[in-house]
Write a protein that holds these residues in place. Structure first.
Motif, mmCIF file in Angstrom:
data_model
loop_
_atom_site.group_PDB
_atom_site.id
_atom_site.type_symbol
_atom_site.label_atom_id
_atom_site.label_comp_id
_atom_site.label_asym_id
_atom_site.label_seq_id
_atom_site.Cartn_x
_atom_site.Cartn_y
_atom_site.Cartn_z
ATOM 1 N N GLY A 600 0.806 -1.215 0.000
ATOM 2 C CA GLY A 600 0.000 0.000 0.000
ATOM 3 C C GLY A 600 0.834 1.257 0.000
ATOM 4 O O GLY A 600 2.068 1.235 -0.075
ATOM 5 N N ILE A 601 0.130 2.390 0.097
ATOM 6 C CA ILE A 601 0.744 3.708 0.183
ATOM 7 C C ILE A 601 0.108 4.459 1.343
ATOM 8 O O ILE A 601 -1.055 4.234 1.692
ATOM 9 N N GLU A 602 0.880 5.363 1.948
ATOM 10 C CA GLU A 602 0.406 6.126 3.099
ATOM 11 C C GLU A 602 0.981 7.535 3.043
ATOM 12 O O GLU A 602 2.098 7.740 2.544
ATOM 13 N N ALA A 603 0.254 8.499 3.571
ATOM 14 C CA ALA A 603 0.737 9.876 3.619
ATOM 15 C C ALA A 603 0.066 10.612 4.771
ATOM 16 O O ALA A 603 -1.073 10.296 5.157
ATOM 17 N N SER A 620 -4.377 6.502 3.593
ATOM 18 C CA SER A 620 -3.671 5.258 3.255
ATOM 19 C C SER A 620 -4.555 4.424 2.343
ATOM 20 O O SER A 620 -5.781 4.397 2.490
ATOM 21 N N LEU A 621 -3.926 3.774 1.396
ATOM 22 C CA LEU A 621 -4.577 2.810 0.518
ATOM 23 C C LEU A 621 -3.894 1.481 0.776
ATOM 24 O O LEU A 621 -2.693 1.332 0.503
ATOM 25 N N LYS A 642 -9.632 -1.385 3.405
ATOM 26 C CA LYS A 642 -8.934 -1.097 2.156
ATOM 27 C C LYS A 642 -8.345 0.306 2.140
ATOM 28 O O LYS A 642 -7.517 0.620 1.269
ATOM 29 N N SER A 643 -8.746 1.141 3.080
ATOM 30 C CA SER A 643 -8.194 2.490 3.147
ATOM 31 C C SER A 643 -8.472 3.081 4.523
ATOM 32 O O SER A 643 -9.332 2.598 5.267
ATOM 33 N N THR A 644 -7.733 4.124 4.849
ATOM 34 C CA THR A 644 -8.043 4.966 6.011
ATOM 35 C C THR A 644 -7.821 6.413 5.592
ATOM 36 O O THR A 644 -7.029 6.702 4.688
ATOM 37 N N ALA A 645 -8.510 7.334 6.249
ATOM 38 C CA ALA A 645 -8.349 8.749 5.923
ATOM 39 C C ALA A 645 -8.687 9.590 7.148
ATOM 40 O O ALA A 645 -9.493 9.182 7.992
ATOM 41 N N ALA A 646 -8.049 10.736 7.240
ATOM 42 C CA ALA A 646 -8.346 11.678 8.324
ATOM 43 C C ALA A 646 -8.255 13.093 7.792
ATOM 44 O O ALA A 646 -7.454 13.389 6.894
ATOM 45 N N VAL A 665 -12.584 4.884 8.444
ATOM 46 C CA VAL A 665 -12.083 3.532 8.202
ATOM 47 C C VAL A 665 -12.794 3.009 6.962
ATOM 48 O O VAL A 665 -14.022 3.011 6.892
ATOM 49 N N GLY A 666 -12.032 2.568 5.958
ATOM 50 C CA GLY A 666 -12.601 2.178 4.680
ATOM 51 C C GLY A 666 -13.311 0.839 4.698
ATOM 52 O O GLY A 666 -13.393 0.157 5.728
#
Length: 749
Positions: A600-603, A620-621, A642-646, A665-666
């Motif tokens: 995956g990728i994260e930022a 994050s994906l 499958k993903s997270t986001a804030a 939370v995806g």
């Protein structure tokens, strides 16, 4: 930033990482773990204290999470300031860590902080990553899982560093391959002071505590920190009450001019009413009683609140000596012990209750026997469960500085003793069905222990002025012993030992592109021994699965300036020898089912706007799918979002402080291979915190902070968890707790 002598970037990186934890203060002494000493008040170079400061008007002072320019793997540093300003006072380490990218913390369905919660890192479940306290790994002894309300409440946590990777060879623990949630105690204050704090919230939630700081005293610069708090809540879920007390003490002093002694101790006691045999309400129960159904007031039911209690007591202590011997040679020895005792009384099966005298078809509540023994006529079937263990250990580290870099070596030694049982009960009289504790009516009665050691060595080579390369090696040796009157699963006596070993290489690189930009890369091998459950099914195992192994590859970069910081990474983790299970002739058999690929990728990033405002975001994906040949399938593993986001908006100016933070939370699936019936749609929580600090209150009260908080302000009540039951109709669901509020007061004396 000041330092006594030159040293490699990674040597400084932990000093920077953990110093950022205490950004609530305008100028702080390097406190917590550095690579060379790994401890509070670590001395560097010629005996000077490493000091790290952060400008209050810089992005570093306000970012909810951030990474260091000297990082060698993906990390999120979470400061004490964020904990105080944006985390529920009733929270715990999972509540804090859940803001970081790639992390998905299931919100408590009983209300903020009112129940144990779990965090998933990139699809790795609890037991597949480390949790540490001041550098000491801790967790259950049957598998390295964790109980978020059992040891360290938010009030005593000085900061958290979430490391999404195995680190270097000196990173210790049973499951470093999945990452680490590193918790740190609070930095001692320089001056004498006392804080009295109180919070009152929805569902009759009340928190009261007192924190004392001695400041430096005596000729040896001694400090003493004390904290005591009590939390009580009726909870959102029916009859899910909680009553917990926590005590913490930490003492530090110099021994001579080059040695520092730290003594830490905590005790936690928490009582809850919850169903051990159910993980939520069935859809039928939710339709009848509401999404908050958990226990009932029917004494003929196995779900009666008076029959379902959990009482946990824990303690955690360490004694640490850190010495600077001169000429670049330093040592750190940390002797520790921790204890966990879980006494549970539970109904046999709480999933089938549909009202007085009505039980759902197929539910275990229709049964009248436990492990072959029947409950007397008129009785109510349940069980007595115990998980009781003590772990003792020692971590020794030594570092030596050379012109070419830093040599780091040491060893981790640990030993545990565990007693576990489950005895059938008649809940109406609390009478054992099997007084012998070895026959029918006893599911298992087992003692177990382990002895493990992990020596390590690594060299942090300063390849160029801007590049450090750190190769390392760690050897793990783990021996588990089982001595059971009646072993779990096999129902016969057992007495045996098993030993697992592994040799693990590590390699990290950090390169500074400029004073504001850096790149890093990581390669590492990981291993986790089979959990205790794999050895429970037979009297003397001959077919225990091989240890699970991983190969981790990661690459990332960091940019930091006064107004803007951003960090991103990509990762690929090859996970092999995954352990699965199946039932053969009534017995559960464990085996290596194949592999999984995590990638995956994260930022994460924060931008400081004018006027005290800042904007925060992370994303994050994530993918966690079985490899070809895995007998479990070819789709996505269970419980891997499958993903997270804030997204966050922060304000800090003068006496005002505010934050509005949304974490999503995806999509995920409750079971393997993505069956539509078990899809859990994306869900999110938005929390608002606003505080005002009154100064110059009087001669005794120096300051008074008033904070108003609203949690889940959108009032979302989506499904957060599905646990499979005996039939689909008996599957258990958990939902987000509805909107709630909390008013908090803190007086500074």
């Amino acid at each position: 930033m000041s330092k006594a002598i030159p040293f490699p970037k990674r040597y400084l990186s932990h000093a920077l990482s953990v110093s950022l934890l205490s950004l609530a203060a305008p100028h702080m002494v390097f406190a917590q773990e550095s690579v060379n000493l790994g401890a509070v008040g670590a001395q560097a170079g010629a005996g000077q204290i490493v000091e790290v400061s952060a400008k209050r008007d810089s992005v570093a002072a306000v970012a909810p999470t951030q990474a260091n320019l000297t990082a060698t793997q993906p990390q999120s540093i979470i400061s004490r300031a964020y904990i105080e300003q944006s985390v529920a006072p009733t929270g715990n380490f999972n509540t804090i860590a859940g803001i970081s990218p790639g992390a998905s913390t299931q919100p408590s369905s009983n209300g903020p902080g009112a129940a144990d919660t779990k965090t998933v890192l990139r699809g790795f479940q609890d037991s597949q990553y480390n949790v540490t306290w001041d550098g000491i790994p801790f967790g259950d002894t049957n598998d390295p899982t964790h109980h978020s309300t059992a040891y360290f409440p938010a009030a005593v946590i000085g900061g958290v560093v979430v490391e999404r990777g195995p680190g270097n060879a000196s990173n210790l623990g049973q499951a470093t391959y999945g990452g680490s949630i590193n918790l740190f105690s609070k930095t001692p204050a320089a001056k004498l002071g006392t804080e009295v704090y109180f919070s009152h919230g929805t569902w009759n939630t009340n928190l009261f505590g007192v924190a004392f700081e001695s400041g430096k005293f005596g000729a040896n610069d001694s400090t003493l920190q004390l904290n005591v708090q009590q939390i009580k809540s009726d909870g959102y879920l029916t009859y899910n009450t909680m009553d917990g007390t926590n005590f913490v003490a930490k003492y530090q002093q110099k021994l001579g001019s080059n040695t520092r002694l730290t003594v830490f101790a905590t005790y936690n006691d928490i009582k809850t009413q919850l169903p051990d045999s159910a993980s939520g309400a069935t859809l039928a129960q939710a339709a009848l009683f509401g999404k908050n159904y958990s226990l009932n007031n029917d004494p003929t039911s196995q779900g009666y609140y008076g029959y379902n209690t959990v009482h946990k007591t824990t303690d955690f202590e360490y004694l640490r000596l850190q010495t600077n011997w001169g000429d670049g040679f330093q040592t750190d020895n940390n002797l520790y012990t921790y204890f966990y005792d879980n006494k549970t009384i539970s109904g046999f099966d709480a999933t089938g209750y549909l009202g007085k005298g009505v039980i759902a078809a197929g539910a275990g509540t229709n049964g009248t026997s436990y492990a072959g023994a029947k409950v007397p006529t008129g009785g109510v079937l349940g069980y007595d469960k115990l998980n009781h263990y003590r772990v003792n250990g020692d971590i020794f580290k030594a570092t030596k500085e050379f012109s070419a870099g830093l040599l780091r070596t040491g060893i981790w030694l640990e030993q545990s003793d565990t007693s576990r049982h489950q005895y059938g009960l008649d809940l109406t009289t609390m009478t054992l069905l099997d007084p012998t504790l070895a026959g029918k009516g006893t599911k298992f009665n087992q003692d177990s222990s382990w002895k493990q050691y992990q020596p390590f060595v690594e060299f942090e080579w300063v390849a160029t002025e801007n590049t450090t390369v750190t190769p390392g090696f760690k050897y793990t040796h783990f021996t588990r012993s089982v001595n059971a009157v009646k072993n779990q699963g096999s129902s016969v006596a057992a007495n045996f030992s098993e030993t697992f070993t592994a040799s693990l290489p590590f390699l990290t690189v950090n390169h500074m592109l400029s004073k504001n930009d850096s790149l890093y890369a990581q390669y590492a091998k990981g291993m986790q021994v089979p959990i205790l459950g794999t050895a429970l099914q037979v009297a003397s195992p001959t077919n225990t699965p091989d240890p699970q192994t991983t190969t981790n590859y990661q690459f990332g970069g960091v940019h930091k300036s006064d107004r803007f910081q951003i960090a991103g990474d990509i990762y690929y983790i090859d996970f092999n020898n995954q352990i699965g299970s199946s039932v053969v002739a009534g017995q559960t058999v464990f085996f290596n089912q194949g592999g999984t690929v995590y990638k995956g990728i994260e930022a994460e990033g924060t931008y400081l706007v004018d006027g005290g405002w800042a904007i925060y975001a992370n994303y994050s994906l994530n993918s966690a799918k079985f490899k070809n040949g895995n007998t479990a399938g070819t789709g996505t593993i269970a419980k891997a979002p499958k993903s997270t986001a804030a997204l966050g908006l922060l304000f800090n100016q003068g006496p005002w402080n505010a934050s509005l933070i949304y974490k999503q939370v995806g999509d995920q699936y409750a079971v393997n291979n993505e069956p539509a019936a078990y899809k859990i749609d994306a869900y999110g929580n938005a929390d608002l915190n606003v505080s005002y600090t009154f100064g110059d209150i009087g001669t005794m009260v120096k300051k008074l902070k008033l904070q108003v908080s609203a949690y889940n302000i959108t009032n979302s009540q989506k499904v957060t968890s599905i646990s499979t039951g005996a039939t689909a109709a008996l599957d258990q669901y958990q939902w987000q707790a509805p909107r709630s509020y909390m008013l908090s007061l803190k007086g500074y004396f």
